[in-house]
Design a protein around this motif. Sequence first.
Motif, mmCIF file in Angstrom:
data_model
loop_
_atom_site.group_PDB
_atom_site.id
_atom_site.type_symbol
_atom_site.label_atom_id
_atom_site.label_comp_id
_atom_site.label_asym_id
_atom_site.label_seq_id
_atom_site.Cartn_x
_atom_site.Cartn_y
_atom_site.Cartn_z
ATOM 1 N N LYS A 106 36.945 54.585 12.296
ATOM 2 C CA LYS A 106 35.538 54.529 11.905
ATOM 3 C C LYS A 106 35.070 53.080 11.780
ATOM 4 C CE LYS A 106 34.935 58.951 9.491
ATOM 5 N NZ LYS A 106 34.385 59.588 8.279
ATOM 6 N N GLU A 107 35.927 52.217 11.257
ATOM 7 C CA GLU A 107 35.552 50.808 11.112
ATOM 8 C C GLU A 107 35.304 50.163 12.472
ATOM 9 O OE1 GLU A 107 37.002 46.390 10.361
ATOM 10 O OE2 GLU A 107 38.071 47.942 11.453
ATOM 11 N N MET A 108 36.117 50.509 13.455
ATOM 12 C CA MET A 108 35.942 49.960 14.792
ATOM 13 C C MET A 108 34.640 50.451 15.423
ATOM 14 S SD MET A 108 39.911 50.361 15.948
ATOM 15 C CE MET A 108 39.700 50.011 17.684
ATOM 16 N N TRP A 109 34.306 51.721 15.197
ATOM 17 C CA TRP A 109 33.041 52.237 15.701
ATOM 18 C C TRP A 109 31.866 51.508 15.039
ATOM 19 C CZ3 TRP A 109 31.954 54.603 19.929
ATOM 20 C CH2 TRP A 109 32.831 55.516 20.503
ATOM 21 N N ARG A 110 31.970 51.272 13.744
ATOM 22 C CA ARG A 110 30.883 50.561 13.053
ATOM 23 C C ARG A 110 30.700 49.162 13.635
ATOM 24 N NH1 ARG A 110 33.279 53.022 8.404
ATOM 25 N NH2 ARG A 110 34.324 51.081 7.821
ATOM 26 N N MET A 171 23.199 60.568 16.479
ATOM 27 C CA MET A 171 22.768 60.157 15.146
ATOM 28 C C MET A 171 23.731 60.669 14.073
ATOM 29 S SD MET A 171 19.343 61.240 13.030
ATOM 30 C CE MET A 171 20.048 62.887 12.782
ATOM 31 N N MET A 172 24.153 61.926 14.204
ATOM 32 C CA MET A 172 25.079 62.500 13.230
ATOM 33 C C MET A 172 26.440 61.816 13.295
ATOM 34 S SD MET A 172 23.449 64.613 11.409
ATOM 35 C CE MET A 172 24.786 65.495 10.606
ATOM 36 N N PHE A 173 26.860 61.400 14.501
ATOM 37 C CA PHE A 173 28.120 60.669 14.616
ATOM 38 C C PHE A 173 28.015 59.319 13.915
ATOM 39 C CE2 PHE A 173 31.070 57.809 16.903
ATOM 40 C CZ PHE A 173 32.258 58.460 16.593
ATOM 41 N N THR A 174 26.866 58.679 14.007
ATOM 42 C CA THR A 174 26.651 57.415 13.303
ATOM 43 C C THR A 174 26.794 57.611 11.799
ATOM 44 O OG1 THR A 174 25.165 56.621 15.046
ATOM 45 C CG2 THR A 174 25.014 55.529 12.904
ATOM 46 N N GLU A 175 26.221 58.695 11.288
ATOM 47 C CA GLU A 175 26.360 58.992 9.854
ATOM 48 C C GLU A 175 27.821 59.246 9.501
ATOM 49 O OE1 GLU A 175 23.943 58.860 7.506
ATOM 50 O OE2 GLU A 175 22.799 57.978 9.137
ATOM 51 N N PHE A 176 28.536 59.906 10.381
ATOM 52 C CA PHE A 176 29.946 60.210 10.168
ATOM 53 C C PHE A 176 30.781 58.941 10.045
ATOM 54 C CE2 PHE A 176 34.035 60.881 12.515
ATOM 55 C CZ PHE A 176 34.696 61.649 11.566
ATOM 56 N N ARG A 181 34.609 58.981 3.899
ATOM 57 C CA ARG A 181 35.119 60.202 3.266
ATOM 58 C C ARG A 181 34.727 61.478 4.004
ATOM 59 N NH1 ARG A 181 32.690 59.345 -2.589
ATOM 60 N NH2 ARG A 181 30.937 58.803 -1.216
ATOM 61 N N MET A 182 33.777 61.384 4.926
ATOM 62 C CA MET A 182 33.320 62.602 5.600
ATOM 63 C C MET A 182 34.379 63.106 6.572
ATOM 64 S SD MET A 182 30.030 63.362 8.113
ATOM 65 C CE MET A 182 28.795 62.923 6.885
ATOM 66 N N PRO A 183 34.817 64.358 6.435
ATOM 67 C CA PRO A 183 35.801 64.910 7.380
ATOM 68 C C PRO A 183 35.137 65.318 8.693
ATOM 69 C CG PRO A 183 35.232 66.545 5.730
ATOM 70 C CD PRO A 183 34.514 65.288 5.336
#
Length: 207
Positions: A106-110, A171-176, A181-183
């Motif tokens: 997730k950090e890499m995606w951010r 957009m939902m993937f961005t929120e993820f 903590r989101m599974p």
Amino acid sequence: MAGLREKQKADKNRRILEAATKLFREVGYDAARIEDIAERAEVSVGTFYNYYQNKGDILVAAVSMEVEEVLDAGEPLVADPPMNVLVALQTLINQYYDHSLVYLSKEMWRTAMAISIQQPETPFSKRYTELDRALCAQVSTLVQKLQRKGAVLAGVDAVAVGSMFFNNLNMMFTEFVRDERMPLKRLKDDVARQNRPLATLISSPTT
């Protein structure tokens, strides 16, 4: 001999990319050093620079590898989707999501998303945009295929609707990725719930 050299070159590139993505996961993108990536890949730092100029280049290569693999995996489904519109959409979308954390955390995606926004004219950002468009096109192609099979109403603008589905899943993937903590299951469930009304509206009553 040329074929052997190309194979060896591809093998080194793969080793560097795998070593980098694993190190990014372990210590974080910012803390990862090129020297450590080269050591893990069993290549010299000079060899590393023959393939990548910096860590950003590796990040875009990882994003590219991620998206290219999910696009390839989605082709059989798009070619022959199930007649239920929501099932077809969610099967494709879930394939995207299931593969999303294979190479990138997730950090890499951010980090990738931030670079694409902050530096829109860089090769990285342009490639990121190209990959997004390719995914959007695949979702639209799926809706078009369903329309040709009679599962989607004839009067529906399949390309526009496909873009709507993609924009929401993106957009939902961005929120993820923003929420550590989101599974993944919650992401899938939320997107399926949001897609259901539109999928119902565009579905042919005969399917």
